[in-house]
Structure formats: C-alpha cells, structure tokens
Design an enzyme around this catalytic site. Structure first.
Site, PDB file in Angstrom:
ATOM      1  N   ARG A  69       0.737  -1.236  -0.028  1.00  0.00           N
ATOM      2  CA  ARG A  69       0.012  -0.299   0.012  1.00  0.00           C
ATOM      3  C   ARG A  69       0.685   1.334  -0.082  1.00  0.00           C
ATOM      4  NH1 ARG A  69      -2.557  -3.719   1.652  1.00  0.00           N
ATOM      5  NH2 ARG A  69      -0.665  -4.472   2.760  1.00  0.00           N
ATOM      6  N   THR A  70       1.729   1.342   1.135  1.00  0.00           N
ATOM      7  CA  THR A  70       2.566   2.676   1.032  1.00  0.00           C
ATOM      8  C   THR A  70       3.253   3.158  -0.070  1.00  0.00           C
ATOM      9  OG1 THR A  70       2.579   2.118   3.198  1.00  0.00           O
ATOM     10  CG2 THR A  70       3.751   4.042   2.695  1.00  0.00           C
ATOM     11  N   LYS A  91      25.807  -3.188  -0.809  1.00  0.00           N
ATOM     12  CA  LYS A  91      27.099  -3.194  -0.958  1.00  0.00           C
ATOM     13  C   LYS A  91      27.608  -2.195   0.366  1.00  0.00           C
ATOM     14  CE  LYS A  91      26.566  -2.282  -5.818  1.00  0.00           C
ATOM     15  NZ  LYS A  91      26.764  -1.082  -6.836  1.00  0.00           N
ATOM     16  N   ARG A 108      11.194   4.092   3.646  1.00  0.00           N
ATOM     17  CA  ARG A 108      10.737   2.833   4.572  1.00  0.00           C
ATOM     18  C   ARG A 108      11.960   2.295   4.951  1.00  0.00           C
ATOM     19  NH1 ARG A 108       5.533  -1.029   4.612  1.00  0.00           N
ATOM     20  NH2 ARG A 108       4.764   1.108   5.171  1.00  0.00           N
ATOM     21  N   HIS A 144       4.728   5.982  11.419  1.00  0.00           N
ATOM     22  CA  HIS A 144       4.143   5.509  10.310  1.00  0.00           C
ATOM     23  C   HIS A 144       3.052   6.807   9.868  1.00  0.00           C
ATOM     24  CE1 HIS A 144       2.977   3.950   6.551  1.00  0.00           C
ATOM     25  NE2 HIS A 144       2.817   2.644   6.846  1.00  0.00           N
TER      26      HIS A 144
HETATM   27  N1   CP Z   1      -0.433  -0.087   5.759  1.00  0.00           N
HETATM   28  C1   CP Z   1       0.698  -0.431   5.223  1.00  0.00           C
HETATM   29  O1   CP Z   1       1.811   0.340   5.738  1.00  0.00           O
HETATM   30  O2   CP Z   1       0.974  -1.250   4.381  1.00  0.00           O
HETATM   31  P1   CP Z   1       1.923  -1.719   3.476  1.00  0.00           P
HETATM   32  O3   CP Z   1       3.148  -2.531   4.300  1.00  0.00           O
HETATM   33  O4   CP Z   1       1.695  -2.782   2.400  1.00  0.00           O
HETATM   34  O5   CP Z   1       2.665  -0.514   2.931  1.00  0.00           O
END
Ligand code: CP
Length: 304
Positions: free
Chosen positions: A51-52, A80, A101, A129
């Site tokens: 999703r993100t 590396k 991320r 998040h």
């Molecule tokens: N909700 C969320 O962060 O989903 P993903 O891990 O798929 O990005």
C-alpha cells in the site's frame, strides 16, 4: 525545508488543511492532474510494502509527476554497504521528494538530516508511520464526520504496531477522545506511549484483553496484525498470532455505526466474512491513503 518524519511534525491545523485538500482532490481530480508536472518522487523501500509504496507512486502519477526508486534493500547499493545518509544525498540529485521505509527506528530522521529534498517517513521499524496516520485521520473524518468525541478501540499488537503508536499520538490532540487498548499482555502498548502521550495529555484509556466485552462502547475498532517481523522468538509469534479473530459473531453487540479499520495487510485477525459488513472500512481506508498522500506531496513541494 519541510519533511514529515513524525505525525507530531504537523499541527492539528496543518493536518486539517491536508484533509481538506485531500477531500477537494477526491471531488476535483482533473484540477490536480498536472500539479506536479516535471517533478519526481523517489520511493526508497528497505522493507516490504504494498500500500504505502504503491499509493505514493499512484499519488505522484495522478499529480502528473514521475516516480523512481527501489522496493528492497537488496536491489540497491545498500547491499554493498552504502549508508542511508549517502543514499539520500545521491537520490536528491535525481528526485524532488523522497519517501523512505526502513526497518530501523530513526532511519527516516537520519535521512532527513542529510537530504537536500523533502523526506517522508513511510515507516521506520516499530516506531512511527505518519502517512498511515494521515490516512486513518482522513478515513475517520470522512466515515464518522468528526475527529473528536470518539471512543476508539485498538486491538492486536499494540507493542510493535507503529501505526498504533502514531494514531494514538495524533488522536490524543483532539477533544474528548477515549481509548480502549485491547491486547494480550505480551503485546501491550509501550510505557512511553502511556506516559508521554496518554497520561501527559490526560487522555482516558483502559487496557484489557477482552474485545467482546468492550465492543458495545466503541465508535471505531482499529484491528492490527501481529507483527511477525518484529518478534525475536518464533514460538511467541505462533502462540499470539491468532489471539484475536474478528468475525460476525463478535460484532453482534457492536454499534450500528461502528467503523472497522485496519492499516492492512491483514493475516487472520479479520475474517473475510466481515468484508461484506457495511461497517468494514479497511478497503475504503486504502483508497483514502492515495488522496492524503497527494495532498502531502503538494504541501511538501509547496505547489499551490
Ligand atoms: N499499511 C501499510 O503500511 O501497508 P504496507 O506495508 O503494504 O505498505
């Protein structure tokens, strides 16, 4: 330069502005379709995501911009030994904004300190998040019509769930919010959230392991996945992973206008039979995520 590392980086007025822009985008998609013409978003994902990452990419594309990036550390020069600091300095030569991320808490902050373009935290370990939280706030505003006067049940892995920590931090700033924190004792909310967020802001909360008992009082039920990737011991994960499974039976005493949310991905914690229930909002939540990220990109790039 503006970054978004923690939901606390935004005032509630700034959050409301993002929500208002996201709602306007939903109503007037064409108006925004060229706003980021010539701009590029880089997605640097050192941890899995559906999703993100894809919603950020879809958001930038719908604004008329382009995207580049990597979806695993192994497919980048991190394999590396390149540091995050060097990586963001390099990527800043190619892109106008970065979403990152990383499995380590604080990685996005390190990236922001070294970056010459805006950085968005797309999840840093078990810490935070913030764009999921913006998604959650837009969902609550659209589905409940308000961000105040709510009893919010949060159920599952409250220890490792970064979406939970960010959501409690954000909602604690609104009027008359009560939390019911539902988890097995091994996955209770960390003490720093209780002391520095809930108690400091005089927020009413209770902790329990009994979902059904508290169901009738909830306006929102935020289910979460047990975070397998953050466990040190597989036996503990196996013992706890199916502790809560929401099904039709467990919803029989819930409010008629309950809003059932989940940041997704789901494993077993919501039975698929609940998907047909009109109170299930988790797939709508996914859709809201793209619009709030569009609003955030416009804001950080200072596009009118
Ligand atoms: N909700 C969320 O962060 O989903 P993903 O891990 O798929 O990005």
């Amino acid at each position: 330069m503006k970054h978004l590392i923690d939901i606390k980086d935004l005032t509630i007025e700034e959050i409301q502005n993002l929500i208002d822009v996201a709602k306007d985008i939903m109503q007037n998609k064409e108006k925004y379709s060229k706003k980021c013409d010539g701009k590029k978003l880089a997605t640097l994902f050192y941890e899995p995501s559906t999703r993100t990452r894809l919603s950020f990419e879809a958001a930038m594309m719908e604004l008329g911009g382009n995207v580049l990036g990597f979806s695993s550390a192994n497919s980048s020069s991190a394999a590396k030994g390149e540091s995050i600091a060097d990586t963001v300095r390099v990527v800043g030569c190619y892109a106008d904004i970065i979403a990152i991320r990383h499995p380590k808490e604080g990685a996005a902050l390190v990236a922001a300190m070294k970056s010459e373009v805006p950085v968005i935290n797309a999840g840093d370990g078990g810490h935070s998040h913030p764009t999921q939280t913006l998604t959650d706030l837009l969902t609550i505003q659209c589905e409940k019509g308000r961000l105040s006067n709510l009893t919010i049940g949060i159920c599952g892995d409250l220890k490792f769930g970064r979406t939970v920590h960010s959501l409690i931090t954000a909602m604690s700033r609104y009027q008359n919010i009560k939390f019911v924190l539902i988890s097995p004792k091994e996955l209770k909310i960390p003490d720093y959230i209780k002391k520095e967020v809930l108690e400091k802001n005089h927020i009413e909360y209770l902790e329990t392991d009994n979902l059904e008992e508290k169901m009738p009082y909830l306006d929102i039920l935020y289910m979460t996945r047990v975070q397998k990737e953050r466990f040190f011991n597989e036996d503990d994960y196996i013992r706890l992973k199916d502790y809560y499974i929401l099904n039709k039976e467990k919803l029989k005493n819930a409010k008629k206008d309950l809003c059932i949310m989940h940041p997704l991905p789901r494993v077993n914690e919501i039975s698929t039979e609940v998907d047909e229930d009109k109170r299930a909002c988790y797939f709508k939540q996914v859709r809201y995520g793209k619009y709030i990220r569009m609003a955030l990109i416009l804001n950080l790039l200072e596009v009118e």
